[in-house]
Structure formats: C-alpha cells, structure tokens
Design a protein around this motif. Structure first.
Motif, short mmCIF file in Angstrom:
data_model
loop_
_atom_site.label_atom_id
_atom_site.label_comp_id
_atom_site.label_asym_id
_atom_site.label_seq_id
_atom_site.Cartn_x
_atom_site.Cartn_y
_atom_site.Cartn_z
N GLU A 285 52.38 -52.68 45.74
CA GLU A 285 53.02 -53.79 45.06
C GLU A 285 53.69 -53.31 43.78
OE1 GLU A 285 50.59 -57.19 44.40
OE2 GLU A 285 49.95 -57.30 46.48
N LEU A 286 54.89 -53.81 43.56
CA LEU A 286 55.64 -53.51 42.34
C LEU A 286 55.86 -54.82 41.61
CD1 LEU A 286 58.40 -51.19 43.87
CD2 LEU A 286 56.27 -50.49 42.77
N THR A 287 56.00 -54.75 40.31
CA THR A 287 56.32 -55.93 39.51
C THR A 287 57.82 -55.95 39.28
OG1 THR A 287 54.17 -55.84 38.41
CG2 THR A 287 55.91 -57.08 37.30
N LEU A 288 58.44 -57.10 39.55
CA LEU A 288 59.87 -57.27 39.35
C LEU A 288 60.08 -57.94 37.99
CD1 LEU A 288 62.54 -58.17 41.83
CD2 LEU A 288 62.35 -59.61 39.81
N VAL A 289 60.82 -57.27 37.12
CA VAL A 289 61.11 -57.80 35.79
C VAL A 289 62.58 -58.15 35.74
CG1 VAL A 289 61.07 -57.29 33.32
CG2 VAL A 289 59.33 -56.29 34.81
N LEU B 273 62.05 -52.65 38.52
CA LEU B 273 60.83 -52.60 39.32
C LEU B 273 59.87 -51.62 38.66
CD1 LEU B 273 62.30 -52.38 42.92
CD2 LEU B 273 61.23 -54.35 41.86
N LYS C 152 55.67 -50.08 38.61
CA LYS C 152 54.37 -50.02 39.29
C LYS C 152 53.41 -50.98 38.60
CE LYS C 152 54.66 -45.11 40.34
NZ LYS C 152 54.00 -43.82 40.12
N ARG C 153 52.61 -51.65 39.39
CA ARG C 153 51.61 -52.56 38.82
C ARG C 153 50.54 -51.75 38.13
NH1 ARG C 153 49.33 -56.95 42.65
NH2 ARG C 153 48.47 -57.58 40.65
N ASN C 154 50.11 -52.22 36.97
CA ASN C 154 49.05 -51.60 36.21
C ASN C 154 47.88 -52.58 36.21
OD1 ASN C 154 47.29 -50.68 34.21
ND2 ASN C 154 48.96 -49.82 32.98
N GLU D 6 46.78 -55.59 33.60
CA GLU D 6 46.76 -56.99 34.04
C GLU D 6 45.42 -57.64 33.74
OE1 GLU D 6 48.14 -57.60 38.06
OE2 GLU D 6 49.84 -56.26 37.74
#
Length: 75
Positions: free
Chosen positions: A32-36, A44, A46-48, A52
């Motif tokens: 999963e990637l976070t879209l900003v 895009l 990487k999720r941390n 979080e």
C-alpha cells in the motif's frame, strides 16, 4: 523522468510503475502506498505504519484534552 499513462481499470483508473523505478524504490506487489494530493499533481509515498500509529495516538490525546488545550490557548 519516466512517463506513465492513465488507464481504465474497472470503475477506477491506474498507472503502471516502470520496473526499474519499482525496484529502485523498493515497491512490492500488493504494497500500500499513500497518495498525497499537491497543487500541481500527486505524490505516492510508502506507508509508514509506525508514524501512522504515532499520529493516531496524538490525535486521541488531542481529542481527550481538547478542553485543557483550549484553556491554555487563551493564556
């Protein structure tokens, strides 16, 4: 800089990340990637998960202590 094409995927759209970029960035299939959203595009990242969890804990504290923080802000 690589160019990607937006393609229809069901009711959504997607882009393919070039293999060289995927390897260099360490992206894995299913990750999963976070879209900003930015003013001039998207980013895009990487999720941390650790970050979080910290942010969720901070939000909870802020929610629980809202009255005390509002009182301090008056001073």
């Amino acid at each position: 800089m690589d160019t990607v094409t937006v393609r229809k995927q069901g009711n959504s759209v997607g882009v393919a990340i070039p293999a060289e970029t995927r390897v260099r960035m360490g992206f894995e299939v299913g990750q999963e990637l976070t879209l900003v959203e930015l003013a001039d595009g998207i980013k895009l990242v990487k999720r941390n998960l650790a970050l979080e969890k910290q942010l969720a804990a901070a939000r909870e504290v802020l929610r629980e202590q809202a009255d005390a923080l509002a009182e301090l802000a008056k001073r």
